[in-house]
Design an enzyme around this catalytic site. Structure first.
Site, mmCIF file in Angstrom:
data_model
loop_
_atom_site.group_PDB
_atom_site.id
_atom_site.type_symbol
_atom_site.label_atom_id
_atom_site.label_comp_id
_atom_site.label_asym_id
_atom_site.label_seq_id
_atom_site.Cartn_x
_atom_site.Cartn_y
_atom_site.Cartn_z
ATOM 1 N N CYS A 175 0.834 -1.203 0.000
ATOM 2 C CA CYS A 175 0.000 0.000 0.000
ATOM 3 C C CYS A 175 0.870 1.255 0.000
ATOM 4 C CB CYS A 175 -0.922 -0.025 1.225
ATOM 5 S SG CYS A 175 -1.886 1.477 1.400
ATOM 6 N N CYS B 242 -0.286 4.124 2.214
ATOM 7 C CA CYS B 242 -0.034 3.890 3.643
ATOM 8 C C CYS B 242 1.447 4.106 3.965
ATOM 9 C CB CYS B 242 -0.376 2.459 4.053
ATOM 10 S SG CYS B 242 -1.903 1.802 3.408
ATOM 11 N N ASP B 243 2.333 3.553 3.160
ATOM 12 C CA ASP B 243 3.748 3.442 3.545
ATOM 13 C C ASP B 243 4.706 4.257 2.683
ATOM 14 O OD1 ASP B 243 2.965 1.611 5.501
ATOM 15 O OD2 ASP B 243 3.102 -0.067 4.115
#
Ligand code: NDP
Length: 318
Positions: free
Chosen positions: A134, A137-138
């Site tokens: 993701c 997200c990261d």
């Protein structure tokens, strides 16, 4: 003997737990069956920087612990277990967990979707340590660092385009010589100078498990068979997601990719059955949108039929 509840929620990610919070506050005493991936995909991430309200971010597992405790505070009951079958043809609905049976007047399906992994073994072991599924997200952790994205579909292009604004360079590694992604996404990726492509290439190893971080990928050309190494500090696996809808197949309307079709926010093709989160959303797939849809669901469970103004028009007679 079966236990009957007003609302049973399948899944305990942001969607399921938000539905639980709202239903509990509405005094519906929801039962949450948490599923085998309790807490959902956030349990696989490290720092979550895009959950509003935490200016310094919050660890994914900590966020889920808080959500769970908050839902329980208002009376949601959360039980361990993975649902083995559901019967949506009868009323109340029947949910089976091993040898236990539960009956539900309203059922919320929040079973999520699971990212596909390469299944090299090492990719899961280095998850959160340089390997991610993701980018939103990261991606931030790879600011100014070289990364690779694996896959040739829209997910991979979306990840690559997102990462191109953060990483020093992005190499898309695809196992064939043409992309599966939509033309518009392909054009966008090709037009981005910091994105390059490695065609006919598969990843056969991710180094370095002994250091517990990513420093290179071992690659094999699928045409020549030659192997090589590529130095990167992060790798994003964008080879698709699988919605967790196996239990509902044949009982509820799914789209061509297996996601639950919803209308009027959260209603499914079966009256009394609602869906929230990634199990019905292959586009946004964010914790915050999943939580939002969990809230929509719980409002719908209190109004079992749509307002006349929002009902689907009757089918046109031939
Ligand atoms: P897709 O199935 O479309 O693409 C998956 C890609 O990963 C393919 O290129 C496939 O290769 C590759 N792949 C699959 N398994 C492996 C493996 N084991 N090793 C290496 N490569 C592998 O999935 P997406 O998630 O990209 O898209 C799913 C759906 O969601 C699509 O309908 C897409 O349009 C939609 N979507 C839309 C978005 C948007 O509109 N913004 C964003 C994301 C998704 P190969 O091509 O060889 O099969």
């Amino acid at each position: 003997m079966s236990i009957e509840r007003d609302v049973i929620i399948l899944g305990s990610g942001p969607a399921g737990l938000t539905a639980a919070l709202y239903s509990a506050r509405a005094n519906l005493k929801p039962l949450v069956i948490e599923g085998v991936e309790a807490g959902g995909q956030l349990m696989l991430t490290t720092m979550v920087d895009n959950w509003p309200g935490f200016r310094d971010g919050i660890m994914g597992p900590d966020l889920m612990t808080e959500m769970r405790a908050q839902a329980e505070r208002f009376g949601a009951e959360i039980i361990q277990g993975d649902v083995t079958s559901v019967d949506l043809s009868r009323r109340p609905f029947l949910v089976t967990v091993g040898t236990s049976e539960y009956l539900a007047k309203a059922l919320v399906l929040a079973t999520g979707a699971s990212a596909k992994w390469l299944e090299l073994g090492v990719d899961r072991k280095l998850s959160g340590r340089g390997v991610s599924t993701c980018a939103t997200c990261d991606g931030y952790f790879f600011k100014g660092r070289p990364v690779a994205v694996i896959g040739g579909g829209d997910t991979a292009m979306e990840e690559a385009i997102y990462l191109s604004k953060l990483a020093s360079s992005v190499v898309v590694i695809h196992r064939r010589d043409s992309l599966r992604a939509s033309k518009v996404m392909q054009d966008k990726a090709f037009a981005t100078p910091s994105i390059s492509f490695l065609w006919d290439t598969e990843v056969i190893d991710i180094r370095d498990i002994t250091k517990g971080e990513v420093d290179a990928l071992v690659l094999r050309n699928t045409v020549t068979g030659l192997t090589s190494q590529l130095a990167v500090e992060g790798v994003f696996i964008g080879i698709g997601h699988i919605p967790n809808t196996k239990l509902f197949r044949g009982q509820i309307e799914l789209d061509e990719n297996g996601y639950i079709r919803t209308h009027h926010g959260s209603r499914t093709s079966v009256e009394g059955v609602f869906a929230a989160g990634d199990v019905q959303d292959h586009i946004y797939r964010q914790a915050v949108t999943a939580a939002g849809s969990g809230c929509v669901v719980s409002r719908s469970t209190r109004h079992p039929t749509p307002h006349p103004r929002h009902r689907r028009p009757p089918p046109v007679q031939a």
